[in-house]
Design a protein around this motif. Structure first.
Motif, PDB file in Angstrom:
ATOM      1  N   VAL A   8     -14.716  64.382 -33.433  1.00  0.00           N
ATOM      2  CA  VAL A   8     -15.984  63.924 -34.012  1.00  0.00           C
ATOM      3  C   VAL A   8     -15.656  63.069 -35.232  1.00  0.00           C
ATOM      4  CG1 VAL A   8     -18.178  64.638 -35.033  1.00  0.00           C
ATOM      5  CG2 VAL A   8     -17.167  65.986 -33.185  1.00  0.00           C
ATOM      6  N   SER A   9     -16.292  61.902 -35.334  1.00  0.00           N
ATOM      7  CA  SER A   9     -16.003  60.996 -36.443  1.00  0.00           C
ATOM      8  C   SER A   9     -16.445  61.612 -37.773  1.00  0.00           C
ATOM      9  CB  SER A   9     -16.713  59.655 -36.247  1.00  0.00           C
ATOM     10  OG  SER A   9     -18.090  59.778 -36.514  1.00  0.00           O
ATOM     11  N   GLN A  12     -17.937  60.113 -40.137  1.00  0.00           N
ATOM     12  CA  GLN A  12     -19.294  59.635 -40.411  1.00  0.00           C
ATOM     13  C   GLN A  12     -20.336  60.558 -39.766  1.00  0.00           C
ATOM     14  OE1 GLN A  12     -20.145  55.740 -38.854  1.00  0.00           O
ATOM     15  NE2 GLN A  12     -21.914  55.469 -40.184  1.00  0.00           N
ATOM     16  N   LYS A  13     -20.110  60.967 -38.543  1.00  0.00           N
ATOM     17  CA  LYS A  13     -21.054  61.875 -37.871  1.00  0.00           C
ATOM     18  C   LYS A  13     -21.039  63.261 -38.512  1.00  0.00           C
ATOM     19  CE  LYS A  13     -21.781  59.198 -34.069  1.00  0.00           C
ATOM     20  NZ  LYS A  13     -22.542  58.988 -32.944  1.00  0.00           N
ATOM     21  N   LYS A  29     -23.122  63.055 -41.715  1.00  0.00           N
ATOM     22  CA  LYS A  29     -24.562  63.037 -41.425  1.00  0.00           C
ATOM     23  C   LYS A  29     -25.065  64.428 -41.052  1.00  0.00           C
ATOM     24  CE  LYS A  29     -25.084  58.221 -40.087  1.00  0.00           C
ATOM     25  NZ  LYS A  29     -25.462  57.281 -39.035  1.00  0.00           N
ATOM     26  N   ALA A  30     -24.327  65.133 -40.229  1.00  0.00           N
ATOM     27  CA  ALA A  30     -24.730  66.479 -39.812  1.00  0.00           C
ATOM     28  C   ALA A  30     -24.745  67.427 -41.002  1.00  0.00           C
ATOM     29  CB  ALA A  30     -23.804  67.001 -38.719  1.00  0.00           C
ATOM     30  N   THR A  55     -20.935  70.502 -30.185  1.00  0.00           N
ATOM     31  CA  THR A  55     -20.580  69.093 -30.078  1.00  0.00           C
ATOM     32  C   THR A  55     -20.377  68.711 -28.623  1.00  0.00           C
ATOM     33  OG1 THR A  55     -19.063  67.355 -30.808  1.00  0.00           O
ATOM     34  CG2 THR A  55     -18.099  69.519 -30.388  1.00  0.00           C
ATOM     35  N   VAL A  92     -18.902  63.637 -29.385  1.00  0.00           N
ATOM     36  CA  VAL A  92     -19.368  62.418 -30.052  1.00  0.00           C
ATOM     37  C   VAL A  92     -20.160  62.797 -31.299  1.00  0.00           C
ATOM     38  CG1 VAL A  92     -20.775  60.333 -29.831  1.00  0.00           C
ATOM     39  CG2 VAL A  92     -19.433  61.141 -27.881  1.00  0.00           C
ATOM     40  N   GLY A  93     -21.153  63.671 -31.131  1.00  0.00           N
ATOM     41  CA  GLY A  93     -22.006  64.068 -32.245  1.00  0.00           C
ATOM     42  C   GLY A  93     -21.925  65.561 -32.497  1.00  0.00           C
TER      43      GLY A  93
END
Length: 142
Positions: free
Chosen positions: A99-100, A102-103, A106-107, A128, A131-132
Motif C-alpha cells: 500500500v502506498s 500516500q494511501k 489518507k486512511a 486492504t 491498493v487502498g
C-alpha cells in the motif's frame, strides 16, 4: 585491627522523594531512531520520513508530506514502545501489502479525524486489496 565507629547523626537524614512518573511506560522515548530502524529492518532514512515527513518539489514550490507516526521525542528523534509497534504495522502495510504511503496517510487522517483514534495504526483494524486501505465502521443509533 582497630574498629572504626560511625559518629552519631546530629541532623535528620535527608530523604528525597521521587515524584512518580504517571506516563504509561510504553509511551516513553527509549529507542533512538537508528536503533529502532535496525530493529525494524529499515534504513534510518525511511524511518525518518515516516516520523518527520518529507519535503518534495512541485511546480508551485516545495511541499511537505506529513509524518505518518508521531515520535515520542523529537530532539533527538526517539521512539516509544508504541511507536515501534506503529512502525511495525506500517512496515507490514508497505512491504507485505504494498500500500502506498500516500494511501496510508489518507486512511490514517480519516480514522484520526472521523473516528477519534489517537494511534490509528494500532487502535483501528484495516483491510486492504493491495491498493487502498479500508475501515469497517458502523454507527449504531443514528
Amino acid at each position: 585491627m582497630a574498629e572504626h565507629s560511625v559518629p552519631p547523626l546530629t541532623e535528620a537524614p535527608i530523604v528525597t522523594q521521587k515524584t512518580p512518573d504517571r506516563r504509561d511506560p510504553r509511551d516513553v522515548a527509549n529507542y533512538p531512531l537508528v536503533e529502532a530502524a535496525r530493529w525494524l529492518g529499515l534504513v534510518p532514512s525511511t524511518l525518518r520520513v515516516w516520523l518527520q515527513g518529507q519535503a518534495y518539489p512541485v511546480r508551485s514550490g516545495p511541499r511537505h508530506a506529513k509524518p505518518v507516526v508521531h515520535p515520542a521525542a523529537t530532539d533527538p528523534t526517539s521512539l516509544s514502545f508504541w511507536n515501534l509497534v506503529e512502525c511495525s504495522v506500517l512496515l507490514t502495510m508497505r512491504k507485505q501489502h504494498r500500500v502506498s504511503l500516500q494511501k496510508v496517510r489518507k486512511a490514517l487522517e480519516y480514522v484520526a479525524k472521523h473516528l477519534g483514534k489517537r494511534r490509528p495504526l494500532i487502535e483501528q483494524e484495516f483491510s486492504t486489496d493491495g491498493v487502498g486501505l479500508f475501515v469497517d465502521h458502523y454507527e449504531i443509533g443514528r
